[in-house]
Design a protein around this motif. Structure first.
Motif, PDB file in Angstrom:
ATOM      1  N   ARG A  45       9.633   2.883  -1.927  1.00 40.36           N
ATOM      2  CA  ARG A  45       9.719   4.637  -1.376  1.00 40.36           C
ATOM      3  C   ARG A  45      11.113   4.528  -0.699  1.00 40.36           C
ATOM      4  O   ARG A  45      11.165   6.285  -0.732  1.00 40.36           O
ATOM      5  N   PHE A  46      12.224   4.050   0.088  1.00 43.44           N
ATOM      6  CA  PHE A  46      13.251   4.508   0.367  1.00 43.44           C
ATOM      7  C   PHE A  46      14.236   4.777  -0.133  1.00 43.44           C
ATOM      8  O   PHE A  46      15.173   5.005  -0.343  1.00 43.44           O
ATOM      9  N   THR A  47      14.121   4.770  -1.828  1.00 47.50           N
ATOM     10  CA  THR A  47      15.425   4.760  -2.482  1.00 47.50           C
ATOM     11  C   THR A  47      15.076   6.244  -2.963  1.00 47.50           C
ATOM     12  O   THR A  47      15.212   6.374  -3.382  1.00 47.50           O
ATOM     13  N   ASP A  48      16.652   7.036  -1.999  1.00 43.36           N
ATOM     14  CA  ASP A  48      16.360   8.221  -2.713  1.00 43.36           C
ATOM     15  C   ASP A  48      17.782   8.605  -1.123  1.00 43.36           C
ATOM     16  O   ASP A  48      18.375   7.635  -0.088  1.00 43.36           O
ATOM     17  N   GLY A  49      18.286   9.418  -1.859  1.00 42.47           N
ATOM     18  CA  GLY A  49      20.051   9.690  -1.400  1.00 42.47           C
ATOM     19  C   GLY A  49      19.313  10.297   0.362  1.00 42.47           C
ATOM     20  O   GLY A  49      20.602   9.669   1.022  1.00 42.47           O
ATOM     21  N   GLY A  50      18.031  11.413   0.663  1.00 42.47           N
ATOM     22  CA  GLY A  50      18.184  11.430   2.166  1.00 42.47           C
ATOM     23  C   GLY A  50      17.889  10.251   2.875  1.00 42.47           C
ATOM     24  O   GLY A  50      18.957  10.286   3.843  1.00 42.47           O
ATOM     25  N   GLU A  51      16.838   9.475   2.820  1.00 42.03           N
ATOM     26  CA  GLU A  51      16.831   8.524   3.011  1.00 42.03           C
ATOM     27  C   GLU A  51      18.247   6.929   3.550  1.00 42.03           C
ATOM     28  O   GLU A  51      18.205   6.745   4.708  1.00 42.03           O
ATOM     29  N   PHE A  52      19.248   7.543   2.499  1.00 45.49           N
ATOM     30  CA  PHE A  52      20.259   6.084   2.441  1.00 45.49           C
ATOM     31  C   PHE A  52      21.288   6.679   3.285  1.00 45.49           C
ATOM     32  O   PHE A  52      22.405   6.602   3.250  1.00 45.49           O
ATOM     33  N   GLY A  53      20.988   8.705   3.941  1.00 48.75           N
ATOM     34  CA  GLY A  53      22.350   8.985   4.343  1.00 48.75           C
ATOM     35  C   GLY A  53      23.226   9.889   3.624  1.00 48.75           C
ATOM     36  O   GLY A  53      24.304  10.023   4.135  1.00 48.75           O
TER      37      GLY A  53
ATOM     38  N   ARG B 141       3.174   7.671  -3.124  1.00 48.95           N
ATOM     39  CA  ARG B 141       3.454   8.692  -4.095  1.00 48.95           C
ATOM     40  C   ARG B 141       3.707   8.513  -5.046  1.00 48.95           C
ATOM     41  O   ARG B 141       4.438   7.747  -5.957  1.00 48.95           O
ATOM     42  N   PRO B 142       2.341   7.888  -6.132  1.00 49.84           N
ATOM     43  CA  PRO B 142       2.613   6.996  -7.108  1.00 49.84           C
ATOM     44  C   PRO B 142       3.245   7.223  -8.004  1.00 49.84           C
ATOM     45  O   PRO B 142       4.038   6.814  -9.594  1.00 49.84           O
ATOM     46  N   SER B 143       3.648   8.857  -8.470  1.00 53.42           N
ATOM     47  CA  SER B 143       4.367   9.032  -9.362  1.00 53.42           C
ATOM     48  C   SER B 143       5.716   9.244  -9.389  1.00 53.42           C
ATOM     49  O   SER B 143       6.588  10.295 -10.305  1.00 53.42           O
ATOM     50  N   VAL B 144       6.272   8.841  -8.094  1.00 47.14           N
ATOM     51  CA  VAL B 144       7.967   8.951  -8.104  1.00 47.14           C
ATOM     52  C   VAL B 144       8.422   7.657  -8.668  1.00 47.14           C
ATOM     53  O   VAL B 144       7.581   6.288  -8.930  1.00 47.14           O
ATOM     54  N   CYS B 145       9.706   7.797  -8.697  1.00 48.11           N
ATOM     55  CA  CYS B 145      10.255   6.594  -9.698  1.00 48.11           C
ATOM     56  C   CYS B 145      10.432   5.381  -8.703  1.00 48.11           C
ATOM     57  O   CYS B 145      10.023   4.142  -8.629  1.00 48.11           O
ATOM     58  N   ASN B 146      10.235   5.308  -7.459  1.00 41.16           N
ATOM     59  CA  ASN B 146      10.686   4.116  -6.369  1.00 41.16           C
ATOM     60  C   ASN B 146       9.344   3.607  -5.998  1.00 41.16           C
ATOM     61  O   ASN B 146       9.434   2.612  -5.143  1.00 41.16           O
ATOM     62  N   ALA B 147       7.952   3.958  -6.505  1.00 44.36           N
ATOM     63  CA  ALA B 147       6.888   3.552  -6.015  1.00 44.36           C
ATOM     64  C   ALA B 147       6.859   2.447  -7.132  1.00 44.36           C
ATOM     65  O   ALA B 147       7.460   1.904  -7.935  1.00 44.36           O
ATOM     66  N   ALA B 148       5.678   1.408  -6.402  1.00 45.75           N
ATOM     67  CA  ALA B 148       5.911   0.175  -6.255  1.00 45.75           C
ATOM     68  C   ALA B 148       5.183  -0.083  -7.754  1.00 45.75           C
ATOM     69  O   ALA B 148       4.604   0.522  -8.725  1.00 45.75           O
TER      70      ALA B 148
ATOM     71  N   LYS C 129       1.093  -1.190  -0.199  1.00 45.98           N
ATOM     72  CA  LYS C 129       0.367   0.019  -0.300  1.00 45.98           C
ATOM     73  C   LYS C 129       0.677   1.607   0.308  1.00 45.98           C
ATOM     74  O   LYS C 129       0.518   2.170  -1.186  1.00 45.98           O
ATOM     75  N   ASN C 130       1.963   1.476   0.622  1.00 47.60           N
ATOM     76  CA  ASN C 130       2.306   2.264   0.988  1.00 47.60           C
ATOM     77  C   ASN C 130       3.404   2.263  -0.337  1.00 47.60           C
ATOM     78  O   ASN C 130       3.836   3.788  -1.406  1.00 47.60           O
ATOM     79  N   ALA C 131       4.068   1.702  -0.507  1.00 49.78           N
ATOM     80  CA  ALA C 131       4.763   1.777  -1.760  1.00 49.78           C
ATOM     81  C   ALA C 131       4.013   2.464  -3.363  1.00 49.78           C
ATOM     82  O   ALA C 131       4.701   2.715  -4.084  1.00 49.78           O
ATOM     83  N   LYS C 132       3.054   1.855  -3.392  1.00 53.58           N
ATOM     84  CA  LYS C 132       1.555   1.878  -4.372  1.00 53.58           C
ATOM     85  C   LYS C 132       1.100   3.277  -4.538  1.00 53.58           C
ATOM     86  O   LYS C 132       1.861   4.185  -5.445  1.00 53.58           O
ATOM     87  N   THR C 133       1.012   3.598  -3.092  1.00 52.02           N
ATOM     88  CA  THR C 133      -0.154   4.816  -2.905  1.00 52.02           C
ATOM     89  C   THR C 133       0.453   5.924  -2.360  1.00 52.02           C
ATOM     90  O   THR C 133      -0.440   7.196  -2.539  1.00 52.02           O
TER      91      THR C 133
ATOM     92  N   ASP D 268       0.887   6.167 -11.491  1.00 49.81           N
ATOM     93  CA  ASP D 268      -0.698   6.273 -11.236  1.00 49.81           C
ATOM     94  C   ASP D 268      -0.548   4.990 -10.381  1.00 49.81           C
ATOM     95  O   ASP D 268      -0.036   4.510  -9.827  1.00 49.81           O
ATOM     96  N   TYR D 269      -2.141   5.290 -10.177  1.00 49.07           N
ATOM     97  CA  TYR D 269      -3.134   4.151  -9.392  1.00 49.07           C
ATOM     98  C   TYR D 269      -2.995   3.110  -9.670  1.00 49.07           C
ATOM     99  O   TYR D 269      -4.492   2.565  -9.753  1.00 49.07           O
ATOM    100  N   ILE D 270      -2.196   2.739 -10.708  1.00 52.38           N
ATOM    101  CA  ILE D 270      -1.985   1.116 -11.217  1.00 52.38           C
ATOM    102  C   ILE D 270      -1.296  -0.107 -10.833  1.00 52.38           C
ATOM    103  O   ILE D 270      -0.355   0.828 -10.400  1.00 52.38           O
ATOM    104  N   LEU D 271      -1.755  -0.761 -10.524  1.00 55.35           N
ATOM    105  CA  LEU D 271      -0.937  -1.755 -10.346  1.00 55.35           C
ATOM    106  C   LEU D 271      -0.907  -2.960 -11.064  1.00 55.35           C
ATOM    107  O   LEU D 271      -1.511  -3.885 -11.163  1.00 55.35           O
TER     108      LEU D 271
END
Lengths: 409, 409
Positions: free
Chosen positions: A364-372, A249-256, A243-247, A308-311
């Motif tokens: 969704r954690f794939t992100d420079g800030g999240e990775f330190g 923020r669906p417009s970003v590249c680390n969304a499922a 649910k988190n990975a899909k919904t 988008d909201y599609i899986l």
């Protein structure tokens, strides 16, 4: 000013910034932040002109990305100040060995030289990219989207004023003035002038760069991210993570974009998944269609970054088949396995060939800030030289420095 | 077998070797070494055929490089055994951070996938490259020079027998059977099949790869190496170092091709240099011609990798001018400064943008073995992703592995 002139100036100023010490670079960053704030009025006026010209031309969501206000300018300045606080990757000794004849061999972080960034309409990319490039000792050439040109130009002029204030060349941060596609082509082929090209934006831009660039180029962004729910999954965790990975923020590249479910638990899990993802359109493979209702997956649905909201949902035999599916369909960005079985988790993390591989958490954690890394210049989906989020270290290369006292071989 | 078939097989076997543990890979390497020794007779026979066919076709020095004997085969087997002793770069955790939500984020070394190597006539490259690729978890596709084909084929067949003996697929190490230029072209453009292409050989081959490759490619080798003699140099050290760098093995890429001398000491130093380099043809710039006799440097003499007993000699104003000269004329391989002045040494090492920068020692040390990498696959003169000697680590990339227990963002 032609793009060629800009490149020549960047190349000329790169050696000077490469040898600046950390304190001077931080001083410059703080001056850039101050100058940005001081120019708030000019920047907002330029932005208003961009917005007016773009009304009806670009989508409302893009208009929102493009638009600035006082607090967004403050956030940009704050972003630059944050970069000043990060450790300097230049001169960092990554490894050190002593040769038996007595020389000390150090592997030292050094800037790339000239970094060019082609991006789209978000004005904050202008200041983020400039700050990261400067801190990592690189001259940068920015090429923003034409609908954001006035804003970007005002932002760059402000940052250049900051550079001058501390006695540095404004040519360290430059904006390409030609907003036609010619200039992108020029950057891609500027062999000898551009040491690293980073395209940030849609799949079309990135493909064009990867296919046409004769300078070193980083493929960024596109993420067809998979979540595999193993038969040994904690299903409650799985539901929350998907649910988190899909919904979220669906417009970003680390969304499922794809969920694969082990056949032994599919009959139990899929109805629960459908219930949790109430607003999401599911695209089902043949096996999943027998368990829940939804649109049958089309030919390309397992190869599409929906944003988008599609899986897309499929059923697999086992972890090995999930790994094979991912090897065929993934863009190499981020994938996750949900399992309580250590062996399955281990096989998955070793065998899946993507920049980030997750066990029991959201892609969704794939992100420079999240990775330190503090912040990031984009997320690489290629293997040379950086993979995943690119921070200051990833804007550097290294060289060997060998200190001797007369040694010969 | 077509090159395409070979690539398909390599891609199919890469995921299997990627997850092999260190012990199994070392077992395979030792079996390859044993099989190579066991096949000595076949290999020498194939080599004799190559030599016979090449008589009068290639230069005597190339014939020597091509020719094998019992002790050279033993040295090849020993080389493979040495690789077995090196630490495994795959799975090595390069960095580890804990996210505030509790996930552990590890940056882990992983193989590239399929590594292709295009090389020329030295048969030992066949076994060295195969051993390095295997130990770093990569499938490899070897494309040797046509005059060495029979030798390389016999060597690869022996290594494949070794692989089979320990239950591994022979497709992990393959030799391209098509010895025309078509196959090189096919490797350069095998997007989706080749993860890293390493050309080893002359400038023509490397240029062709860099210009035409659409797969990630490493520019190797060409070395126009400079030695700058500062006014604060210990001149005796300088003479010994230049003599070593120029004459100990002029045909290699880390040999010096250019000597730049500070104007304040030129009148004193150049006559001594000439005396020490008695067998070397000097190509002098205008200032040097006024001090010693020699051939005036031609238009290209400061941009030529002589690989011979020839040295271009110039006089410069100061360390800054030496740095500028190097920035314009160097291939980014190895450069040295000879000085007792710490400030000059510091400026030189920071400002010179080459893979290896030396203070008071010979450029001849740029070598994987000398740098502590155990051995090497070539020397990169580009900035992505490896620079300088490429060992096992440089045949790898990394991925992030994130271990969680239900975290969402």
């Amino acid at each position: 000013v032609t793009t060629k002139d800009i490149l020549i100036k960047a190349k000329g100023s790169a050696p000077k910034i490469a040898i600046l010490d950390t304190q001077k670079k931080n001083e410059a960053l703080l001056a850039m932040a101050d100058a940005l704030l001081a120019a708030t009025e000019d920047i907002l006026e330029a932005n208003a002109q961009d917005i007016q010209a773009a009304q009806g031309v670009i989508a409302p969501v893009m208009l929102d990305r493009l638009s600035l206000n006082e607090s967004r300018v403050q956030a940009m300045a704050e972003g630059i100040r944050q970069v000043a606080k990060l450790p300097d990757p230049v001169g960092r000794v990554r490894q050190r060995t002593e040769h038996k004849k007595g020389m000390v061999i150090s592997k030292v972080g050094v800037p790339m030289g000239v970094v060019a960034i082609i991006y789209e309409s978000r004005p904050n990319v202008t200041s983020d990219a400039a700050a990261l490039a400067l801190k990592s000792g690189n001259a940068c050439v920015l090429s923003g989207g034409k609908e954001a040109f006035r804003s970007a130009d005002a932002i760059v002029k402000a940052m250049q004023a900051g550079l001058k204030k501390v006695g540095l060349e404004p040519e360290l941060v430059q904006l390409v003035q030609d907003t036609t596609r010619n200039s992108a082509q020029e950057l891609m082929t500027a062999v000898g002038y551009v040491d690293l090209l980073i395209p940030r934006g849609g799949a079309g831009l990135i493909r064009a760069c990867v296919e046409n660039a004769s300078v070193p180029c980083i493929q960024t962004g596109t993420g067809i991210c998979h979540i595999y729910v193993d038969k040994a999954a904690d299903q409650e965790k799985a539901l929350e993570i998907i649910k988190n990975a899909k919904t979220s923020r669906p417009s970003v590249c680390n969304a499922a974009e794809v969920c694969l479910v082990h056949k032994d638990i599919a009959a139990e899990f899929l109805p629960k998944l459908q219930a949790v993802l109430s607003g999401v359109g599911l695209r089902l493979d043949t096996a999943a269609q027998k368990i829940i209702s939804g649109i049958p997956a089309g030919e390309n649905d397992f190869d599409t970054e929906f944003l988008d909201y599609i899986l897309a949902v499929g059923v697999v035999e086992d972890v090995q088949q999930a790994i094979s599916h991912i090897a065929t369909h993934s863009t190499g960005h981020s994938e996750a396995i949900i399992t309580e079985n250590a062996e399955a988790a281990d096989l998955f993390t070793r065998a899946v060939d993507s920049a980030a591989v997750y066990v029991n958490c959201s892609t969704r954690f794939t992100d420079g800030g999240e990775f330190g890394l503090g912040c990031e210049m984009g997320i690489s989906t290629q293997k040379l030289h950086a993979r995943g989020p690119m921070g200051l270290e990833e804007l550097c290369t290294y060289k060997y420095v060998i200190q001797g006292f007369g040694q010969v071989r």
